[in-house]
Design an enzyme around this catalytic site. Structure first.
Site, PDB file in Angstrom:
ATOM      1  NE  ARG A  86      -6.640   6.524  12.052  1.00 45.99           N
ATOM      2  CZ  ARG A  86      -5.443   6.059  12.402  1.00 45.99           C
ATOM      3  NH1 ARG A  86      -5.331   5.121  13.326  1.00 45.99           N
ATOM      4  NH2 ARG A  86      -4.353   6.509  11.814  1.00 45.99           N
ATOM      5  CG  HIS A 142       0.133  10.631  11.077  1.00 49.32           C
ATOM      6  ND1 HIS A 142       0.682   9.381  10.948  1.00 49.32           N
ATOM      7  CD2 HIS A 142       1.016  11.371  11.791  1.00 49.32           C
ATOM      8  CE1 HIS A 142       1.874   9.380  11.550  1.00 49.32           C
ATOM      9  NE2 HIS A 142       2.098  10.570  12.074  1.00 49.32           N
ATOM     10  CG  ASN A 180      -6.206   5.987   8.255  1.00 47.09           C
ATOM     11  OD1 ASN A 180      -5.691   6.997   7.770  1.00 47.09           O
ATOM     12  ND2 ASN A 180      -5.514   5.106   8.949  1.00 47.09           N
ATOM     13  CB  THR A 219      -4.635   1.381  11.512  1.00 46.44           C
ATOM     14  OG1 THR A 219      -3.611   1.597  12.490  1.00 46.44           O
ATOM     15  CG2 THR A 219      -4.139   1.816  10.146  1.00 46.44           C
ATOM     16  CG  PHE A 251      -0.293  -0.044   2.549  1.00 44.12           C
ATOM     17  CD1 PHE A 251       0.196   1.107   3.157  1.00 44.12           C
ATOM     18  CD2 PHE A 251      -0.142  -1.255   3.212  1.00 44.12           C
ATOM     19  CE1 PHE A 251       0.813   1.054   4.399  1.00 44.12           C
ATOM     20  CE2 PHE A 251       0.474  -1.318   4.470  1.00 44.12           C
ATOM     21  CZ  PHE A 251       0.955  -0.148   5.057  1.00 44.12           C
ATOM     22  CD  GLU A 278       5.347  11.003  13.216  1.00 44.50           C
ATOM     23  OE1 GLU A 278       4.335  11.472  13.775  1.00 44.50           O
ATOM     24  OE2 GLU A 278       5.476   9.788  12.970  1.00 44.50           O
ATOM     25  NE  ARG A 321      -1.360   5.250  17.396  1.00 46.37           N
ATOM     26  CZ  ARG A 321      -0.969   4.883  16.169  1.00 46.37           C
ATOM     27  NH1 ARG A 321      -0.486   5.790  15.320  1.00 46.37           N
ATOM     28  NH2 ARG A 321      -1.070   3.649  15.774  1.00 46.37           N
TER      29      ARG A 321
HETATM   30  P1  DAT Z   1      -1.323   4.221  11.910  1.00 43.50           P
HETATM   31  O1  DAT Z   1      -1.659   5.356  10.968  1.00 43.50           O
HETATM   32  O2  DAT Z   1      -2.499   3.816  12.750  1.00 43.50           O
HETATM   33  O3  DAT Z   1      -0.069   4.473  12.716  1.00 43.50           O
HETATM   34  P2  DAT Z   1       0.266   2.440  10.268  1.00 43.50           P
HETATM   35  O4  DAT Z   1       1.467   3.180  10.752  1.00 43.50           O
HETATM   36  O5  DAT Z   1       0.278   0.951  10.405  1.00 43.50           O
HETATM   37  O6  DAT Z   1      -1.049   2.950  10.996  1.00 43.50           O
HETATM   38  O7  DAT Z   1      -0.004   2.766   8.738  1.00 43.50           O
HETATM   39  C1  DAT Z   1       0.191   4.075   8.238  1.00 43.50           C
HETATM   40  C2  DAT Z   1      -0.921   4.390   7.271  1.00 43.50           C
HETATM   41  O8  DAT Z   1      -0.835   3.534   6.142  1.00 43.50           O
HETATM   42  C3  DAT Z   1      -2.322   4.173   7.832  1.00 43.50           C
HETATM   43  O9  DAT Z   1      -2.770   5.292   8.553  1.00 43.50           O
HETATM   44  C4  DAT Z   1      -3.112   3.925   6.604  1.00 43.50           C
HETATM   45  C5  DAT Z   1      -2.146   3.199   5.691  1.00 43.50           C
HETATM   46  N1  DAT Z   1      -2.318   1.740   5.776  1.00 43.50           N
HETATM   47  C6  DAT Z   1      -1.915   0.927   6.779  1.00 43.50           C
HETATM   48  N2  DAT Z   1      -2.220  -0.345   6.534  1.00 43.50           N
HETATM   49  C7  DAT Z   1      -2.849  -0.344   5.329  1.00 43.50           C
HETATM   50  C8  DAT Z   1      -3.410  -1.354   4.492  1.00 43.50           C
HETATM   51  N3  DAT Z   1      -3.411  -2.647   4.851  1.00 43.50           N
HETATM   52  N4  DAT Z   1      -3.969  -0.968   3.314  1.00 43.50           N
HETATM   53  C9  DAT Z   1      -3.982   0.327   2.931  1.00 43.50           C
HETATM   54  N5  DAT Z   1      -3.459   1.324   3.659  1.00 43.50           N
HETATM   55  C10 DAT Z   1      -2.904   0.995   4.844  1.00 43.50           C
HETATM   56 MG    MG Z   2       1.904   4.524  12.206  1.00 42.74          MG
END
Ligand code: DAT
Ligand code: MG
Length: 134
Positions: free
Chosen positions: A104, A117, A114, A93, A59, A128, A87
């Protein structure tokens, strides 16, 4: 608990859909303090740096294209245990799995757009904030 700062971002889908005010209200309602806030268009370089841990995942390319697709609201937010508090307010997520009552869960439908961030640790928050504000 300690007084912390965290980095939050309202993503392009939520900005375009006019959800900024309702999302910020939820942060303020819990007592978190907004220290900095700016509407911004992320550069490709900022997006890639923010999501470096996901490089190579299926992704990744669509995530980067999405996050630079329109303006975002970037914020520095502070409060007791602000990283974990945010969080928790954001929820899981994937909005399909995020509990009702979370940002979310209430404002999103799919994981590729979603809503928000939020930094996942104090170390991430420090990195960040430097990336997006300094
Ligand atoms: P978070 O934003 O909860 O920290 P993450 O760091 O695992 O989650 O992922 C970063 C972003 O990437 C997340 O906000 C949305 C996207 N994402 C994560 N997993 C995904 C997936 N399986 N398919 C599509 N987008 C995804
Ligand atoms: Mg993350």
């Amino acid at each position: 608990m300690t007084l912390e700062q965290t980095f939050l971002m309202i993503k392009p889908d939520a900005v375009a859909a006019g959800k900024i005010g309702r999302i910020i209200s939820r942060l303020e309602d819990t007592g978190l303090k907004i220290e900095r806030m700016e509407l911004a268009q992320l550069t490709f370089e900022q997006a890639a740096a923010n999501y470096a841990e996901h490089k190579g995942k299926p992704f990744y390319d669509s995530l980067i294209a999405y996050i630079v697709s329109g303006p975002v609201v970037k914020m520095v937010v502070s409060g007791e245990g602000a990283v974990a508090a945010c969080r928790k307010l954001m929820g899981a997520t994937d909005p399909a799995e995020a509990a009702p009552g979370t940002i979310r869960g209430d404002f999103g439908l799919t994981v590729d757009a979603n809503v928000m961030h939020g930094s996942d640790s104090s170390a991430s928050a420090e990195r960040e904030i430097a990336l997006f504000f300094e």
